[in-house]
Scaffold this motif. Structure first.
Motif, PDB file in Angstrom:
ATOM      1  N   LEU A 261      45.356  35.153  40.016  1.00 29.23           N
ATOM      2  CA  LEU A 261      46.531  35.319  38.941  1.00 29.23           C
ATOM      3  C   LEU A 261      47.155  36.768  38.791  1.00 29.23           C
ATOM      4  CD1 LEU A 261      44.122  33.871  36.120  1.00 29.23           C
ATOM      5  CD2 LEU A 261      45.825  32.740  37.351  1.00 29.23           C
ATOM      6  N   SER A 262      48.512  36.779  38.313  1.00 27.18           N
ATOM      7  CA  SER A 262      49.277  38.025  38.237  1.00 27.18           C
ATOM      8  C   SER A 262      48.935  38.794  37.140  1.00 27.18           C
ATOM      9  CB  SER A 262      50.587  37.621  38.312  1.00 27.18           C
ATOM     10  OG  SER A 262      50.914  36.846  37.220  1.00 27.18           O
ATOM     11  N   THR A 263      47.439  38.771  36.550  1.00 25.73           N
ATOM     12  CA  THR A 263      47.190  39.442  35.402  1.00 25.73           C
ATOM     13  C   THR A 263      46.971  40.883  35.890  1.00 25.73           C
ATOM     14  OG1 THR A 263      46.138  37.525  34.622  1.00 25.73           O
ATOM     15  CG2 THR A 263      45.571  39.316  33.527  1.00 25.73           C
ATOM     16  N   LYS A 264      47.251  41.819  34.969  1.00 26.00           N
ATOM     17  CA  LYS A 264      47.130  43.319  35.100  1.00 26.00           C
ATOM     18  C   LYS A 264      45.818  43.601  35.151  1.00 26.00           C
ATOM     19  CE  LYS A 264      48.624  47.888  34.259  1.00 26.00           C
ATOM     20  NZ  LYS A 264      49.589  48.750  33.349  1.00 26.00           N
ATOM     21  N   ILE A 265      45.057  44.295  35.652  1.00 25.32           N
ATOM     22  CA  ILE A 265      43.598  44.407  35.691  1.00 25.32           C
ATOM     23  C   ILE A 265      43.705  45.939  34.805  1.00 25.32           C
ATOM     24  CG2 ILE A 265      41.457  45.251  36.774  1.00 25.32           C
ATOM     25  CD1 ILE A 265      42.417  42.198  37.053  1.00 25.32           C
ATOM     26  N   THR A 266      43.171  45.931  33.610  1.00 24.26           N
ATOM     27  CA  THR A 266      43.125  47.064  32.745  1.00 24.26           C
ATOM     28  C   THR A 266      41.759  47.608  32.531  1.00 24.26           C
ATOM     29  OG1 THR A 266      43.251  45.905  30.719  1.00 24.26           O
ATOM     30  CG2 THR A 266      45.306  46.545  31.628  1.00 24.26           C
ATOM     31  N   GLY A 267      40.663  46.815  32.598  1.00 25.14           N
ATOM     32  CA  GLY A 267      39.592  47.255  32.393  1.00 25.14           C
ATOM     33  C   GLY A 267      38.850  48.291  33.611  1.00 25.14           C
ATOM     34  N   ARG A 268      38.058  49.249  33.123  1.00 22.70           N
ATOM     35  CA  ARG A 268      37.938  50.420  34.157  1.00 22.70           C
ATOM     36  C   ARG A 268      36.278  50.671  34.252  1.00 22.70           C
ATOM     37  NH1 ARG A 268      41.905  51.659  37.132  1.00 22.70           N
ATOM     38  NH2 ARG A 268      43.962  51.822  35.840  1.00 22.70           N
TER      39      ARG A 268
ATOM     40  N   ASP B 274      34.053  53.598  35.533  1.00 23.96           N
ATOM     41  CA  ASP B 274      33.785  54.981  36.138  1.00 23.96           C
ATOM     42  C   ASP B 274      35.286  55.378  36.909  1.00 23.96           C
ATOM     43  OD1 ASP B 274      31.287  55.307  35.958  1.00 23.96           O
ATOM     44  OD2 ASP B 274      30.629  54.459  37.921  1.00 23.96           O
ATOM     45  N   GLY B 275      36.121  55.104  35.740  1.00 25.28           N
ATOM     46  CA  GLY B 275      37.804  55.281  36.199  1.00 25.28           C
ATOM     47  C   GLY B 275      38.332  54.429  36.979  1.00 25.28           C
ATOM     48  N   ARG B 276      37.860  53.394  37.644  1.00 24.26           N
ATOM     49  CA  ARG B 276      38.311  52.567  38.705  1.00 24.26           C
ATOM     50  C   ARG B 276      38.330  51.305  38.038  1.00 24.26           C
ATOM     51  NH1 ARG B 276      34.055  54.405  42.658  1.00 24.26           N
ATOM     52  NH2 ARG B 276      33.805  52.272  42.683  1.00 24.26           N
ATOM     53  N   PRO B 277      39.385  50.552  38.446  1.00 24.97           N
ATOM     54  CA  PRO B 277      39.425  49.042  37.836  1.00 24.97           C
ATOM     55  C   PRO B 277      38.144  48.214  38.376  1.00 24.97           C
ATOM     56  CG  PRO B 277      41.488  49.544  39.061  1.00 24.97           C
ATOM     57  CD  PRO B 277      40.564  50.729  39.227  1.00 24.97           C
ATOM     58  N   TRP B 278      37.816  47.482  37.400  1.00 23.21           N
ATOM     59  CA  TRP B 278      36.418  46.919  37.762  1.00 23.21           C
ATOM     60  C   TRP B 278      36.480  45.712  38.746  1.00 23.21           C
ATOM     61  CZ3 TRP B 278      35.540  41.456  36.715  1.00 23.21           C
ATOM     62  CH2 TRP B 278      36.514  40.996  35.980  1.00 23.21           C
ATOM     63  N   CYS B 279      37.652  45.296  39.051  1.00 21.17           N
ATOM     64  CA  CYS B 279      38.099  44.386  40.092  1.00 21.17           C
ATOM     65  C   CYS B 279      39.384  44.368  40.480  1.00 21.17           C
ATOM     66  CB  CYS B 279      37.676  42.962  39.737  1.00 21.17           C
ATOM     67  SG  CYS B 279      38.982  42.025  38.517  1.00 21.17           S
ATOM     68  N   THR B 280      39.697  43.666  41.932  1.00 21.11           N
ATOM     69  CA  THR B 280      40.954  44.032  42.422  1.00 21.11           C
ATOM     70  C   THR B 280      42.123  42.693  41.912  1.00 21.11           C
ATOM     71  OG1 THR B 280      40.508  42.662  44.312  1.00 21.11           O
ATOM     72  CG2 THR B 280      40.178  45.147  44.367  1.00 21.11           C
ATOM     73  N   MET B 281      41.557  41.860  41.548  1.00 25.13           N
ATOM     74  CA  MET B 281      42.250  40.595  40.941  1.00 25.13           C
ATOM     75  C   MET B 281      41.260  39.597  40.550  1.00 25.13           C
ATOM     76  SD  MET B 281      42.079  37.747  42.980  1.00 25.13           S
ATOM     77  CE  MET B 281      41.020  37.231  44.445  1.00 25.13           C
ATOM     78  N   ILE B 282      41.753  38.879  39.663  1.00 26.64           N
ATOM     79  CA  ILE B 282      41.012  37.775  38.785  1.00 26.64           C
ATOM     80  C   ILE B 282      41.579  36.364  39.391  1.00 26.64           C
ATOM     81  CG2 ILE B 282      40.647  36.268  36.921  1.00 26.64           C
ATOM     82  CD1 ILE B 282      41.148  38.982  35.189  1.00 26.64           C
ATOM     83  N   ASP B 283      40.788  35.481  40.058  1.00 28.22           N
ATOM     84  CA  ASP B 283      40.872  34.517  40.572  1.00 28.22           C
ATOM     85  C   ASP B 283      41.044  33.097  39.624  1.00 28.22           C
ATOM     86  OD1 ASP B 283      39.995  31.569  41.922  1.00 28.22           O
ATOM     87  OD2 ASP B 283      40.865  33.113  43.684  1.00 28.22           O
ATOM     88  N   PHE B 284      41.866  32.319  39.778  1.00 23.62           N
ATOM     89  CA  PHE B 284      41.970  30.998  38.631  1.00 23.62           C
ATOM     90  C   PHE B 284      40.693  30.514  38.651  1.00 23.62           C
ATOM     91  CE2 PHE B 284      43.046  26.401  38.057  1.00 23.62           C
ATOM     92  CZ  PHE B 284      43.757  26.794  37.214  1.00 23.62           C
ATOM     93  N   GLU B 285      39.892  30.367  39.590  1.00 24.43           N
ATOM     94  CA  GLU B 285      38.469  29.533  39.553  1.00 24.43           C
ATOM     95  C   GLU B 285      37.285  30.663  38.825  1.00 24.43           C
ATOM     96  OE1 GLU B 285      37.476  26.433  40.944  1.00 24.43           O
ATOM     97  OE2 GLU B 285      39.730  26.065  41.139  1.00 24.43           O
TER      98      GLU B 285
END
Length: 72
Positions: free
Chosen positions: A39-46, A48-59
């Motif tokens: 999905l083209s959702t911006k990852i805002t959750g962090r 230790d200062g890093r995004p919690w994931c690189t992307m969210i899959d539709f599934e």
């Protein structure tokens, strides 16, 4: 095939995707597809200062929403 995902990305109805997919099925042996449907959702959750994931899959959306409702 993720017809609902494709329809959302393209801004068309699922019926339109189904019709085109049906017309193209004869040619599907020539297509290559990657795994997943990001999905083209911006990852805002962090974490230790890093995004919690690189992307969210539709599934993953249903499982993630259940976790969020449980945590709330």
């Amino acid at each position: 095939m993720h017809n609902q995902y494709i329809a959302g990305l393209l801004g068309v109805s699922v019926g339109q995707v189904n019709r085109v997919a049906g017309q193209c099925m004869r040619q599907s042996d020539q297509l290559t597809m990657d795994e997943g449907a990001p999905l083209s959702t911006k990852i805002t959750g962090r974490i230790d200062g890093r995004p919690w994931c690189t992307m969210i899959d539709f599934e993953e959306v249903l499982d993630l929403s259940v976790h969020l409702m449980t945590a709330a």
